[in-house]
Scaffold this motif. Structure first.
Motif, PDB file in Angstrom:
ATOM      1  N   PRO A 190       0.962  -1.276  -0.012  1.00 46.79           N
ATOM      2  CA  PRO A 190      -0.134   0.095  -0.102  1.00 46.79           C
ATOM      3  C   PRO A 190       0.820   1.261  -0.100  1.00 46.79           C
ATOM      4  O   PRO A 190       0.367   2.109  -0.108  1.00 46.79           O
ATOM      5  N   TYR A 191       2.050   1.110   0.102  1.00 47.20           N
ATOM      6  CA  TYR A 191       2.946   2.256   0.272  1.00 47.20           C
ATOM      7  C   TYR A 191       3.846   2.359  -1.115  1.00 47.20           C
ATOM      8  O   TYR A 191       4.618   3.373  -1.111  1.00 47.20           O
ATOM      9  N   PHE A 192       3.587   1.694  -2.084  1.00 50.05           N
ATOM     10  CA  PHE A 192       4.318   1.754  -3.346  1.00 50.05           C
ATOM     11  C   PHE A 192       4.146   3.214  -4.082  1.00 50.05           C
ATOM     12  O   PHE A 192       2.793   3.538  -4.386  1.00 50.05           O
ATOM     13  N   ALA A 193       4.973   3.487  -4.572  1.00 43.46           N
ATOM     14  CA  ALA A 193       5.241   4.607  -5.304  1.00 43.46           C
ATOM     15  C   ALA A 193       6.298   4.384  -6.370  1.00 43.46           C
ATOM     16  O   ALA A 193       7.470   4.058  -5.964  1.00 43.46           O
ATOM     17  N   PHE A 194       6.334   4.971  -7.633  1.00 40.92           N
ATOM     18  CA  PHE A 194       7.380   4.610  -8.557  1.00 40.92           C
ATOM     19  C   PHE A 194       8.608   5.533  -7.977  1.00 40.92           C
ATOM     20  O   PHE A 194       8.279   6.657  -7.681  1.00 40.92           O
ATOM     21  N   PRO A 195       9.725   5.083  -8.069  1.00 39.68           N
ATOM     22  CA  PRO A 195      10.848   5.822  -7.766  1.00 39.68           C
ATOM     23  C   PRO A 195      11.202   6.546  -9.048  1.00 39.68           C
ATOM     24  O   PRO A 195      10.621   6.305 -10.346  1.00 39.68           O
ATOM     25  N   TYR A 196      12.087   7.664  -9.197  1.00 36.07           N
ATOM     26  CA  TYR A 196      12.467   8.098 -10.504  1.00 36.07           C
ATOM     27  C   TYR A 196      14.032   7.852 -10.482  1.00 36.07           C
ATOM     28  O   TYR A 196      14.820   7.927  -9.541  1.00 36.07           O
ATOM     29  N   TRP A 197      14.436   8.193 -11.828  1.00 37.00           N
ATOM     30  CA  TRP A 197      15.753   8.049 -12.277  1.00 37.00           C
ATOM     31  C   TRP A 197      16.357   9.509 -12.601  1.00 37.00           C
ATOM     32  O   TRP A 197      16.180   9.995 -13.530  1.00 37.00           O
ATOM     33  N   ASP A 198      17.161   9.993 -11.878  1.00 34.50           N
ATOM     34  CA  ASP A 198      17.664  11.319 -12.088  1.00 34.50           C
ATOM     35  C   ASP A 198      18.869  11.237 -12.942  1.00 34.50           C
ATOM     36  O   ASP A 198      19.925  10.923 -12.377  1.00 34.50           O
ATOM     37  N   TRP A 199      18.861  11.105 -14.134  1.00 38.81           N
ATOM     38  CA  TRP A 199      19.906  10.724 -14.890  1.00 38.81           C
ATOM     39  C   TRP A 199      21.082  11.910 -15.111  1.00 38.81           C
ATOM     40  O   TRP A 199      21.987  11.645 -15.521  1.00 38.81           O
ATOM     41  N   SER A 200      20.764  13.119 -14.685  1.00 39.39           N
ATOM     42  CA  SER A 200      21.718  14.198 -14.531  1.00 39.39           C
ATOM     43  C   SER A 200      22.582  13.897 -13.413  1.00 39.39           C
ATOM     44  O   SER A 200      23.810  14.159 -13.301  1.00 39.39           O
ATOM     45  N   VAL A 201      22.279  13.130 -12.514  1.00 40.37           N
ATOM     46  CA  VAL A 201      23.043  12.645 -11.211  1.00 40.37           C
ATOM     47  C   VAL A 201      23.806  11.440 -11.556  1.00 40.37           C
ATOM     48  O   VAL A 201      24.820  10.905 -11.337  1.00 40.37           O
ATOM     49  N   THR A 202      23.107  10.497 -12.298  1.00 43.62           N
ATOM     50  CA  THR A 202      23.551   9.018 -12.718  1.00 43.62           C
ATOM     51  C   THR A 202      23.259   9.004 -14.141  1.00 43.62           C
ATOM     52  O   THR A 202      22.222   8.449 -14.623  1.00 43.62           O
ATOM     53  N   PRO A 203      24.490   9.195 -14.925  1.00 40.89           N
ATOM     54  CA  PRO A 203      24.206   9.126 -16.316  1.00 40.89           C
ATOM     55  C   PRO A 203      24.488   7.734 -16.572  1.00 40.89           C
ATOM     56  O   PRO A 203      25.417   7.649 -17.617  1.00 40.89           O
ATOM     57  N   ARG A 204      24.171   6.728 -16.301  1.00 38.66           N
ATOM     58  CA  ARG A 204      24.026   5.485 -16.510  1.00 38.66           C
ATOM     59  C   ARG A 204      22.860   4.695 -15.906  1.00 38.66           C
ATOM     60  O   ARG A 204      22.001   5.450 -15.178  1.00 38.66           O
ATOM     61  N   ILE A 205      22.513   3.617 -16.699  1.00 36.68           N
ATOM     62  CA  ILE A 205      21.461   2.764 -16.111  1.00 36.68           C
ATOM     63  C   ILE A 205      21.668   2.202 -14.730  1.00 36.68           C
ATOM     64  O   ILE A 205      22.812   1.687 -14.557  1.00 36.68           O
ATOM     65  N   PRO A 206      21.199   2.632 -13.624  1.00 34.06           N
ATOM     66  CA  PRO A 206      21.267   2.097 -12.244  1.00 34.06           C
ATOM     67  C   PRO A 206      21.783   0.633 -12.331  1.00 34.06           C
ATOM     68  O   PRO A 206      20.647  -0.057 -12.750  1.00 34.06           O
ATOM     69  N   ASP A 207      22.529  -0.155 -11.668  1.00 31.51           N
ATOM     70  CA  ASP A 207      22.504  -1.326 -11.706  1.00 31.51           C
ATOM     71  C   ASP A 207      21.559  -2.200 -11.116  1.00 31.51           C
ATOM     72  O   ASP A 207      21.268  -3.179 -11.767  1.00 31.51           O
TER      73      ASP A 207
END
Length: 589
Positions: free
Chosen positions: A133-150
């Motif tokens: 019931p607490y789920f929400a999509f996370p976000y990918w801040d590609w400016s901070v992480t310029p790669r696909i997170p592992d």
């Protein structure tokens, strides 16, 4: 800033292109609890931001060490549950993806509100089916992480996992009967007996889908392009090589994002007004840079650059393929983390506008009268007819106005890149101006670049070259791409040096890059901010007081070398024609 109304034609089976558009105010004040506006009750024009309340769900940065492991574990559980549903269930993973393929807008001012509704819809389904019931999509801040997170290569977060269908043939075999029986293919009439265009089938016709065979053709049967990929070609980046190249790093950088959030009115920030959400018009900077290049690099439009490719990277059409390059892009679970970040940046823009007293919605939203027409009313009443609720029933929220504010989904964001813009944003002190360029040599090929010149007032380039410039200088570039140009990357240089060895993305003269998306022949218009290049040129002593600016737009160094020969294989000619420059206009914002 004046509206960039570059109206472009739209033909059947054209993968639509986008422009960041819309407005949201979540009032983020900390990484804990933030204030979130509630959704307006009606389509009537709001005269101010709606009242706020604490948000129930919080979208966190996916690779922040403080983000609970539960977030991605629940996402995996929800994906597995959706994949396991029968084709007859509207919540099935691929049934949901087909909503995007049938209805998503790009290249007009409905892209962000439509995707807010779509991502919020899927978020509710995952929350329900995961049991969290607490789920929400996370976000990918590609400016901070310029790669696909592992972590996004784990289990069913990677679309190459065996739980996903392995080929287009398998996909069509499993879903063909269900798709043929969908009610969206049924024509409806109004009480006067005339065809009702404001129905699902009416909207499909606007996209050129007369019957299911047209839809299947686009998904995987077209010889020109496809949107469904086999298990060995689901992404262009791998766990072993997840990093962006120099071009994508620049397109997703903090500097580019700040420039994209610079426009001072909704139409300029969100791209040009469209006739409906199925037809592309013009791309804003947020869309043409981070949005497009994330879709392109993760979608495998181009392979990894090799030394023999030269300074501007791999040739067009050379990539391994991947879902994110086409309208079946939500097949890849990373899609939702990409679009939540775009949604977050939309919020930053609105709060920046509120801080300077600027407009946050299309023209006319402050008019309380229900009489007459305005840009706001045209935008707000647009119908979104394909969404469902968490149980699979048709959504009762069917207009753009239902998704203006995130209160419909009751979420907020952990602050990320560009949050500081809200406190620092200055109001433009320069009146909007437009300067049309003289296009010379408009044709772009594997051995030739297009060139143009434009006269500007004395001192303007110097003014816009400083970090705290009172305005931005934006180039609107209209291009007519050839049908075989999918995956082509064009590079725009300002006052290019005579030594072609300096024509690289790291050059001070490099304004930005333009990606031709996975589409059939199309004309598109894109915006590029010149301030960063002007600043780099000034800092290295190359910015002069000239009143005539020169632009070079091409794929690589204009030399008939091995790169050109390889690219020519894409179209079967000795010299491969890629695009024509139709117009270039500079605008101060």
């Amino acid at each position: 800033m004046t509206e960039l109304d570059q109206v472009l034609p739209m033909s059947r089976r054209k993968a639509l292109f986008g422009a960041a558009t819309g407005a949201v105010a979540i009032g983020m004040v900390s990484s804990a609890i933030s204030a979130t506006p509630t959704a307006p009750a009606a389509v009537a024009s709001p005269t101010q931001l709606p009242p706020t309340k604490p948000a129930r769900w919080h979208r966190l940065r996916v690779d922040d060490p403080a983000t609970p492991a539960r977030v991605l574990e629940s996402y995996k559980k929800g994906i597995r549950a959706m994949l396991a549903l029968p084709p007859s269930d509207p919540r099935n993973w691929y049934r949901v993806v087909m909503i995007h393929a049938m209805d998503c807008p790009h290249g007009n001012w409905w892209l962000l509100p439509w995707h807010r509704g779509f991502v919020g819809m899927v978020e509710r389904i995952v929350r329900d089916l995961s049991g969290d019931p607490y789920f929400a999509f996370p976000y990918w801040d590609w400016s901070v992480t310029p790669r696909i997170p592992d972590a996004l290569f784990d289990d069913v977060l990677d679309p190459s996992h065996p739980a996903f269908l392995g080929s287009f043939e398998e996909f069509k075999h499993k879903f063909e009967k269900t798709v043929a029986g969908l009610p969206c293919w049924k024509a409806s009439k109004k009480p006067d007996g005339l065809f009702d265009h404001d129905t699902q089938y009416g909207h499909l016709l606007q996209r050129g889908y007369r019957f299911p065979a047209d839809f299947w053709f686009d998904l995987g049967e077209s010889p020109a392009s496809k949107w469904f990929f086999d298990r060995n070609h689901t992404r262009g980046l791998t766990r072993a090589k997840p990093d962006f190249d120099a071009i994508v790093r620049k397109a997703t950088s903090r500097q580019t994002v700040l420039a994209a959030l610079g426009p001072n009115d909704f139409e300029s920030f969100g791209s040009a007004k469209g006739s409906n959400h199925h037809r592309g018009v013009s791309k804003g900077l947020l869309e043409t840079q981070p949005h497009d290049f994330i879709h392109g690099v993760v979608g495998g439009l181009m392979r990894e650059a090799r030394p023999e490719d030269g300074p501007l990277g791999a040739p067009m059409g050379s990539g391994p393929g991947g879902f994110l390059q086409g309208n079946m892009s939500p097949t890849d679970p990373i899609f939702y983390l990409h679009h939540t970040n775009l949604d977050r940046l939309w919020d930053v823009w609105v709060r920046k506008q509120a801080a300077i007293g600027g407009p946050i919605l299309p023209e006319g939203y402050k008019t309380e009268s229900s009489e007459g027409q305005s840009n706001y009313k045209t935008w707000a009443k647009e119908k979104f007819l394909f969404f469902i609720d968490e149980k699979g029933a048709p959504s009762k929220k069917t207009t753009c106005a239902d998704y203006i504010w995130p209160g419909e989904f009751d979420y907020d964001y952990q602050p990320g890149t560009a949050e500081e813009l809200v406190a620092l944003a200055p109001e433009s002190k320069i009146a909007p101006q437009r300067f049309a360029a003289e296009v010379r040599n408009p044709a772009i090929s594997t051995i030739q670049a297009a060139t143009c010149t434009v006269a500007v007032p004395s001192g303007l380039t110097q003014t816009c070259s400083y970090q705290a410039a009172p305005a931005s200088l934006v180039a609107n570039v209209e291009l007519d791409f050839a049908h075989h140009a999918s995956g082509a990357v064009l590079h725009v240089f300002l006052d290019p040096p005579s030594d072609t060895r300096e024509l690289t993305p790291s050059s001070a003269h490099h304004v930005g890059s333009i990606l031709c998306p996975n589409m059939v022949h199309s004309t598109i218009a894109v915006n590029l901010n010149l301030n960063q290049a002007l600043r780099a040129m000034r800092e290295c002593g190359r910015l002069t007081e000239t009143r005539t600016l020169k632009f070079r737009i091409g794929t690589q160094q204009a030399l008939p070398d091995l790169i050109a020969d390889k690219m020519a294989n894409s179209c079967g000619d000795a010299v491969c024609h890629i695009a024509d420059v139709k117009a270039v206009t500079l605008v101060t914002a």
